[in-house]
Scaffold this motif. Structure first.
Motif, PDB file in Angstrom:
ATOM      1  N   VAL A 105      50.641  21.569  44.164  1.00 51.20           N
ATOM      2  CA  VAL A 105      49.596  22.579  44.224  1.00 51.20           C
ATOM      3  C   VAL A 105      48.965  22.639  42.839  1.00 51.20           C
ATOM      4  O   VAL A 105      49.644  22.530  41.830  1.00 51.20           O
ATOM      5  N   SER A 106      47.678  22.768  42.783  1.00 51.40           N
ATOM      6  CA  SER A 106      46.976  22.876  41.507  1.00 51.40           C
ATOM      7  C   SER A 106      47.552  23.999  40.660  1.00 51.40           C
ATOM      8  O   SER A 106      47.877  25.066  41.167  1.00 51.40           O
ATOM      9  N   ARG A 107      47.674  23.771  39.356  1.00 56.04           N
ATOM     10  CA  ARG A 107      48.179  24.826  38.468  1.00 56.04           C
ATOM     11  C   ARG A 107      47.230  26.016  38.474  1.00 56.04           C
ATOM     12  O   ARG A 107      47.642  27.150  38.288  1.00 56.04           O
ATOM     13  N   TYR A 108      45.953  25.766  38.703  1.00 57.64           N
ATOM     14  CA  TYR A 108      44.992  26.857  38.787  1.00 57.64           C
ATOM     15  C   TYR A 108      45.222  27.684  40.041  1.00 57.64           C
ATOM     16  O   TYR A 108      45.078  28.893  40.023  1.00 57.64           O
ATOM     17  N   ALA A 109      45.610  27.028  41.123  1.00 58.97           N
ATOM     18  CA  ALA A 109      45.868  27.756  42.365  1.00 58.97           C
ATOM     19  C   ALA A 109      47.034  28.711  42.185  1.00 58.97           C
ATOM     20  O   ALA A 109      46.989  29.853  42.645  1.00 58.97           O
ATOM     21  N   GLU A 110      48.078  28.263  41.489  1.00 59.69           N
ATOM     22  CA  GLU A 110      49.227  29.127  41.255  1.00 59.69           C
ATOM     23  C   GLU A 110      48.824  30.348  40.438  1.00 59.69           C
ATOM     24  O   GLU A 110      49.231  31.471  40.731  1.00 59.69           O
ATOM     25  N   CYS A 111      48.017  30.132  39.422  1.00 60.16           N
ATOM     26  CA  CYS A 111      47.550  31.224  38.571  1.00 60.16           C
ATOM     27  C   CYS A 111      46.630  32.170  39.345  1.00 60.16           C
ATOM     28  O   CYS A 111      46.753  33.384  39.250  1.00 60.16           O
ATOM     29  N   LEU A 112      45.730  31.599  40.117  1.00 56.36           N
ATOM     30  CA  LEU A 112      44.750  32.416  40.829  1.00 56.36           C
ATOM     31  C   LEU A 112      45.369  33.303  41.900  1.00 56.36           C
ATOM     32  O   LEU A 112      44.840  34.365  42.193  1.00 56.36           O
ATOM     33  N   LYS A 113      46.500  32.881  42.461  1.00 54.53           N
ATOM     34  CA  LYS A 113      47.151  33.712  43.472  1.00 54.53           C
ATOM     35  C   LYS A 113      47.513  35.078  42.907  1.00 54.53           C
ATOM     36  O   LYS A 113      47.459  36.080  43.600  1.00 54.53           O
ATOM     37  N   SER A 114      47.866  35.106  41.628  1.00 55.04           N
ATOM     38  CA  SER A 114      48.290  36.364  41.030  1.00 55.04           C
ATOM     39  C   SER A 114      47.121  37.249  40.599  1.00 55.04           C
ATOM     40  O   SER A 114      47.302  38.434  40.372  1.00 55.04           O
ATOM     41  N   ILE A 115      45.922  36.679  40.486  1.00 57.06           N
ATOM     42  CA  ILE A 115      44.778  37.480  40.039  1.00 57.06           C
ATOM     43  C   ILE A 115      43.663  37.551  41.077  1.00 57.06           C
ATOM     44  O   ILE A 115      42.613  38.098  40.811  1.00 57.06           O
ATOM     45  N   ASP A 116      43.913  37.032  42.262  1.00 54.96           N
ATOM     46  CA  ASP A 116      42.885  36.959  43.297  1.00 54.96           C
ATOM     47  C   ASP A 116      42.359  38.327  43.707  1.00 54.96           C
ATOM     48  O   ASP A 116      41.225  38.453  44.135  1.00 54.96           O
ATOM     49  N   HIS A 117      43.160  39.354  43.564  1.00 55.29           N
ATOM     50  CA  HIS A 117      42.750  40.702  43.991  1.00 55.29           C
ATOM     51  C   HIS A 117      41.853  41.395  42.963  1.00 55.29           C
ATOM     52  O   HIS A 117      41.293  42.444  43.254  1.00 55.29           O
ATOM     53  N   LEU A 118      41.727  40.813  41.776  1.00 52.70           N
ATOM     54  CA  LEU A 118      40.915  41.432  40.725  1.00 52.70           C
ATOM     55  C   LEU A 118      39.423  41.202  40.969  1.00 52.70           C
ATOM     56  O   LEU A 118      39.041  40.214  41.595  1.00 52.70           O
ATOM     57  N   PRO A 119      38.569  42.066  40.450  1.00 51.66           N
ATOM     58  CA  PRO A 119      37.120  41.858  40.579  1.00 51.66           C
ATOM     59  C   PRO A 119      36.685  40.564  39.867  1.00 51.66           C
ATOM     60  O   PRO A 119      37.290  40.185  38.854  1.00 51.66           O
ATOM     61  N   PRO A 120      35.657  39.886  40.374  1.00 50.22           N
ATOM     62  CA  PRO A 120      35.225  38.604  39.801  1.00 50.22           C
ATOM     63  C   PRO A 120      34.897  38.672  38.309  1.00 50.22           C
ATOM     64  O   PRO A 120      35.199  37.728  37.573  1.00 50.22           O
ATOM     65  N   ASP A 121      34.321  39.775  37.841  1.00 49.02           N
ATOM     66  CA  ASP A 121      33.981  39.855  36.419  1.00 49.02           C
ATOM     67  C   ASP A 121      35.236  39.886  35.545  1.00 49.02           C
ATOM     68  O   ASP A 121      35.259  39.299  34.464  1.00 49.02           O
ATOM     69  N   ILE A 122      36.296  40.500  36.025  1.00 44.78           N
ATOM     70  CA  ILE A 122      37.563  40.521  35.290  1.00 44.78           C
ATOM     71  C   ILE A 122      38.169  39.120  35.269  1.00 44.78           C
ATOM     72  O   ILE A 122      38.675  38.663  34.244  1.00 44.78           O
ATOM     73  N   VAL A 123      38.119  38.427  36.401  1.00 49.56           N
ATOM     74  CA  VAL A 123      38.648  37.063  36.474  1.00 49.56           C
ATOM     75  C   VAL A 123      37.909  36.162  35.483  1.00 49.56           C
ATOM     76  O   VAL A 123      38.523  35.383  34.752  1.00 49.56           O
TER      77      VAL A 123
END
Length: 111
Positions: A77-95
């Motif tokens: 799995v992409s390392r970005y996918a692993e990271c994004l799972k934990s921040i997916d609920h945040l607003p796009p500007d915060i991401v």
């Protein structure tokens, strides 16, 4: 061979890697969001950006451009996918802010 232009496969790879927003991919690849939109529509891409996309999405260039070979480069799995799972609920500007901070830290770890 997969049907459709390479932009269709780009969208598939984004979804499978957990990157569900073109804005986030643009930030990671360091291009304008309109560039990612153009790619998703099957537009031209430079070799430099293709390399970064394939690394980010963990896909082979052969699969992305031509629909040949397996989707994932090595089954990980992409390392970005692993990271994004934990921040997916945040607003796009915060991401986007988080990715900007991470890029700065990567460029100058002494920060």
């Amino acid at each position: 061979m997969e049907q459709g232009h390479w932009g269709v496969r780009l969208r598939v790879a984004m979804k499978r890697s957990g990157i569900n927003k073109q804005l986030v991919l643009a930030s990671i690849v360091k291009v304008e969001p309109s560039t990612v939109s153009r790619w998703a529509a099957g537009g031209n891409i430079s070799v430099k950006h293709l390399e970064v996309l394939c690394e980010t999405l963990n896909v082979s260039a052969d699969w992305l451009l031509f629909g040949r070979e397996p989707l994932m480069q090595d089954g990980r799995v992409s390392r970005y996918a692993e990271c994004l799972k934990s921040i997916d609920h945040l607003p796009p500007d915060i991401v986007l802010d988080l990715f900007r901070i991470l890029r700065k830290l990567a460029a100058d770890p002494a920060m």
